[in-house]
Design a protein around this motif. Structure first.
Motif, PDB file in Angstrom:
ATOM      1  N   ASP A 133      -0.563  11.356   6.873  1.00 28.95           N
ATOM      2  CA  ASP A 133       0.190  11.803   5.701  1.00 28.95           C
ATOM      3  C   ASP A 133       0.876  10.611   5.049  1.00 28.95           C
ATOM      4  OD1 ASP A 133       1.812  12.950   3.834  1.00 28.95           O
ATOM      5  OD2 ASP A 133       2.554  14.533   5.150  1.00 28.95           O
ATOM      6  N   ARG A 134       0.390  10.253   3.881  1.00 30.23           N
ATOM      7  CA  ARG A 134       0.935   9.087   3.182  1.00 30.23           C
ATOM      8  C   ARG A 134       2.390   9.243   2.814  1.00 30.23           C
ATOM      9  NH1 ARG A 134      -3.569   7.254  -1.126  1.00 30.23           N
ATOM     10  NH2 ARG A 134      -4.048   5.284  -0.165  1.00 30.23           N
ATOM     11  N   THR A 135       2.830  10.487   2.636  1.00 31.90           N
ATOM     12  CA  THR A 135       4.192  10.697   2.172  1.00 31.90           C
ATOM     13  C   THR A 135       5.183  10.741   3.337  1.00 31.90           C
ATOM     14  OG1 THR A 135       4.028  13.097   2.312  1.00 31.90           O
ATOM     15  CG2 THR A 135       3.302  12.071   0.260  1.00 31.90           C
ATOM     16  N   ALA A 136       4.658  10.703   4.566  1.00 32.86           N
ATOM     17  CA  ALA A 136       5.540  10.815   5.726  1.00 32.86           C
ATOM     18  C   ALA A 136       6.209   9.469   6.008  1.00 32.86           C
ATOM     19  CB  ALA A 136       4.751  11.273   6.937  1.00 32.86           C
ATOM     20  N   ASP A 137       7.469   9.524   6.328  1.00 33.65           N
ATOM     21  CA  ASP A 137       8.209   8.310   6.638  1.00 33.65           C
ATOM     22  C   ASP A 137       8.066   8.008   8.127  1.00 33.65           C
ATOM     23  OD1 ASP A 137       9.912   6.256   6.990  1.00 33.65           O
ATOM     24  OD2 ASP A 137      11.743   7.344   6.419  1.00 33.65           O
ATOM     25  N   PRO A 138       7.418   6.889   8.482  1.00 31.91           N
ATOM     26  CA  PRO A 138       7.209   6.613   9.906  1.00 31.91           C
ATOM     27  C   PRO A 138       8.513   6.454  10.684  1.00 31.91           C
ATOM     28  CG  PRO A 138       6.478   4.768   8.531  1.00 31.91           C
ATOM     29  CD  PRO A 138       6.817   5.885   7.604  1.00 31.91           C
TER      30      PRO A 138
END
Lengths: 337, 299
Positions: A133-138
């Motif tokens: 998920d590109r929008t997820a903050d690692p």
């Protein structure tokens, strides 16, 4: 199909939401819409036949239908997994599939059962999805995973391999994956499948909780009781067609109201009801039921008292939605061919 | 409520009102998170670790077999195995030569055949795409994973071979195929060129595997199919009557890496091999993209 209930499906929004509305923070009235959505698989079988969905923002929409009625194919089209043969659809105001990259991050989905890598642990499987998920903050990944697992009661089994999960645990992990990020729409395909009664109750409570925070839920199920317990709206699928769609309360209201009279002298009660012009009078033992029609219940009581019918109990017959749906679909909830 | 009222969708909007959707934050456009997750999946999987152990075992077996076979059968036949005794570097080359026809293609086919079909088979493909992962991005990450695995597999064989070779035979002047002697450093450089060439050849093969992987939901089927292709290609390549089609076979130029061990390097076959690999790679990556981009995901 000419019953008044079915008419609600005809006028779903015909204007597709313009994609420009997706670019910024946008307003939408319906979390999910579809217009003439159709899927004909190779071989000619029509799985979904011109359905016009309208799931209002904030609703808990029960997508009800027997197995094989086209619910899952519809959901796959809504998520951009399957290309419709005809028709369009929108999620959160964005067109599918054109705007799916913008809107899908805000959609949590459980499609046709949970699916994870068997040799990874529950936690690692969620990590994998989060990484995609590109929008997820690692930076918040571990925290969000822990919270999602906690929410579905899987914290203790987080390090276990998915292979060793029971059916209920797998279903919970699937729901946890849908909850990894704050969502605006949850698409849950048979979320209580395989859960024990306790788990079923927990999931239903979870859905109700989420809906209370403003999340729209599209919940597909073949269980009428599930719809009755947690849904505000319902759409009924039958052999690929959406045969009814409305608020649950409206659907109940549209059902012809019956009253029942319990009495030691049912013959006299039936005669009175007939005198008052009530239709479809039915007797069973000490109980007489009839369609209220235009009569007012209080007048019926007065009439019964006037005729000196010894009434033990009087009241409305609870609306049985199952009867409504049997009327709509012409059959019970078996498996559609 | 009348039917007319019920027929207007607007009446179904609950009191909550209209939704406000924030655009998702897509600031980290070039995040490598998904690729790293993919690599963790490839290199963390027990099956793949076992496969790499087999790949690494071959140079070790060769090194010990040659070292302890006792009899030196002269260098007359010019084969790699006999040259291993001259310099440890040749163990790495011998292992690559032995593994190139079957073991290396098998390893690459296992990874590339599993790339899409494996996710489809367990059902995770639909969840990845719904996250959403753009289909092109998914293919790109999957192919990058195949490439990195290929590099790792080839280097693993070379490094283990060189390591055991040097330990058992020591370093010294390297005799090239053309008879020239070069230093160990130059020999290492040539070995690295060989590894690079083999990676290029296998990368094209991996593209074929990725394409086949988009056709099925059975990863084992995809792997077997692609390995079968490599074997058939090599069989056809050995039938001299079919020499007209030989240059077009995907495996035809694989063993040309020997040209990198001449002095000067014979670039004729090598450049043909690279062109062949690029053409195969581009065609099959494009085919995979076209196929996967339009596919209904029903798994």
């Amino acid at each position: 199909m000419s019953s008044p209930v079915t008419s609600v499906t005809r006028d779903a929004p015909t204007e597709p939401v313009p994609s420009s509305a997706v670019a910024g923070s946008s307003a939408y009235q319906f979390a999910v819409t579809s217009n003439g959505l159709t899927k004909r698989f190779r071989g000619g079988q029509v799985a979904v036949d011109h359905i016009d969905l309208a799931v209002p923002h904030g609703a808990v929409y029960g997508f009800l239908g027997p197995n094989g009625s086209g619910k899952t194919t519809t959901i796959r089209m809504l998520l951009g997994l399957v290309r419709p043969t005809a028709g369009t659809s929108t999620l959160l105001g964005g067109r599918i599939p054109e705007d799916s990259q913008q809107v899908l991050p805000s959609v949590g989905a459980l499609v046709e059962g949970p699916a994870f890598h068997p040799y990874l642990s529950g936690r690692d499987n969620l990590r994998r999805l989060d990484a995609a998920d590109r929008t997820a903050d690692p930076a918040t990944c571990a925290h969000r995973i822990a919270a999602a697992l906690e929410r579905v009661g899987l914290s203790a089994a987080a390090a276990k391999r998915f292979r060793n999960y029971s059916l209920g645990m797998r279903q919970r992990l699937g729901i946890a994956a849908a909850l990894l990020q704050p969502r605006e729409l949850l698409v849950l395909d048979e979320p209580t499948n395989g859960l024990d009664p306790q788990g079923t109750r927990e999931v239903r409570a979870l859905v109700t909780d989420l809906a209370a925070t403003g999340v729209t839920v599209l919940l597909s199920t073949h269980l009428l009781s599930e719809v009755e317990q947690i849904c505000t709206h319902v759409g009924v699928m039958h052999i690929g067609k959406l045969v009814a769609q409305s608020r649950l309360t409206d659907l109940r209201a549209q059902t012809a109201q019956r009253i029942r009279v319990q009495t030691a002298q049912p013959d006299r009660a039936a005669a009175t009801l007939a005198r008052l012009g009530l239709a479809d009078i039915a007797r069973r033992g000490e109980e007489v039921t009839a369609l209220v029609g235009s009569a007012r219940p209080e007048d019926v009581i007065a009439g019964l008292v006037h005729d000196e019918v010894p009434v033990i109990a009087f009241g409305p017959v609870p609306v049985n939605l199952e009867d409504v749906f049997v009327t709509l679909t012409g059959e019970g909830f078996g498996v559609s061919g | 409520m009348s039917a007319a009222e019920a027929s207007s969708p607007a009446t179904m909007v609950p009191a909550v009102g209209t939704g406000q959707r924030q655009p998702p934050a897509t600031s980290r456009r070039l995040s490598t998170r998904f690729l790293r997750s993919e690599l963790k999946l490839i290199f963390g999987r027990r099956r793949n670790i076992a496969g790499m152990a087999v790949l690494a075992a071959v140079p070790i077996i060769i090194a010990f077999a040659v070292r302890y076979s006792g009899s030196r059968r002269g260098g007359g036949d010019g084969g790699f195995l006999s040259q291993a005794t001259n310099n440890g570097l040749f163990v790495g080359l011998a292992a690559l030569t032995v593994e190139l026809p079957l073991f290396l293609p098998l390893a690459v086919a296992a990874i590339s055949g599993d790339a899409v079909a494996g996710e489809a088979n367990v059902g995770t493909l639909r969840y990845l795409l719904a996250r959403p992962v753009q289909r092109t991005r998914l293919l790109a990450v999957k192919y990058l994973g195949v490439l990195i695995f290929t590099v790792a597999a080839v280097l693993l064989i070379a490094v283990v071979g060189v390591g055991f070779g040097l330990a058992l035979f020591g370093a010294g002047p390297v005799t090239l195929l053309s008879g020239t002697q070069v230093s160990t450093a130059v020999g290492l450089w040539r070995l690295l060129l060989v590894c690079g060439y083999i990676v290029v050849c296998l990368a094209a093969f991996g593209a074929i595997g990725l394409f086949v992987s988009t056709l099925t939901e059975q990863p084992i089927g995809a792997t077997i199919g692609v390995v079968g292709l490599a074997v058939i290609s090599q069989i056809l390549d050995s039938v001299s009557q079919l020499s007209a089609i030989h240059p077009y076979l995907p495996t035809h130029y694989w063993l040309s890496f020997g040209d990198l061990l001449r002095d000067p390097i014979a670039t004729d076959q090598i450049s043909h091999g690279i062109v062949s690999a690029v053409v195969y790679g581009v065609i099959f990556l494009a085919a995979a993209w076209a196929r996967f981009g339009a596919k209904d995901i029903t798994s």
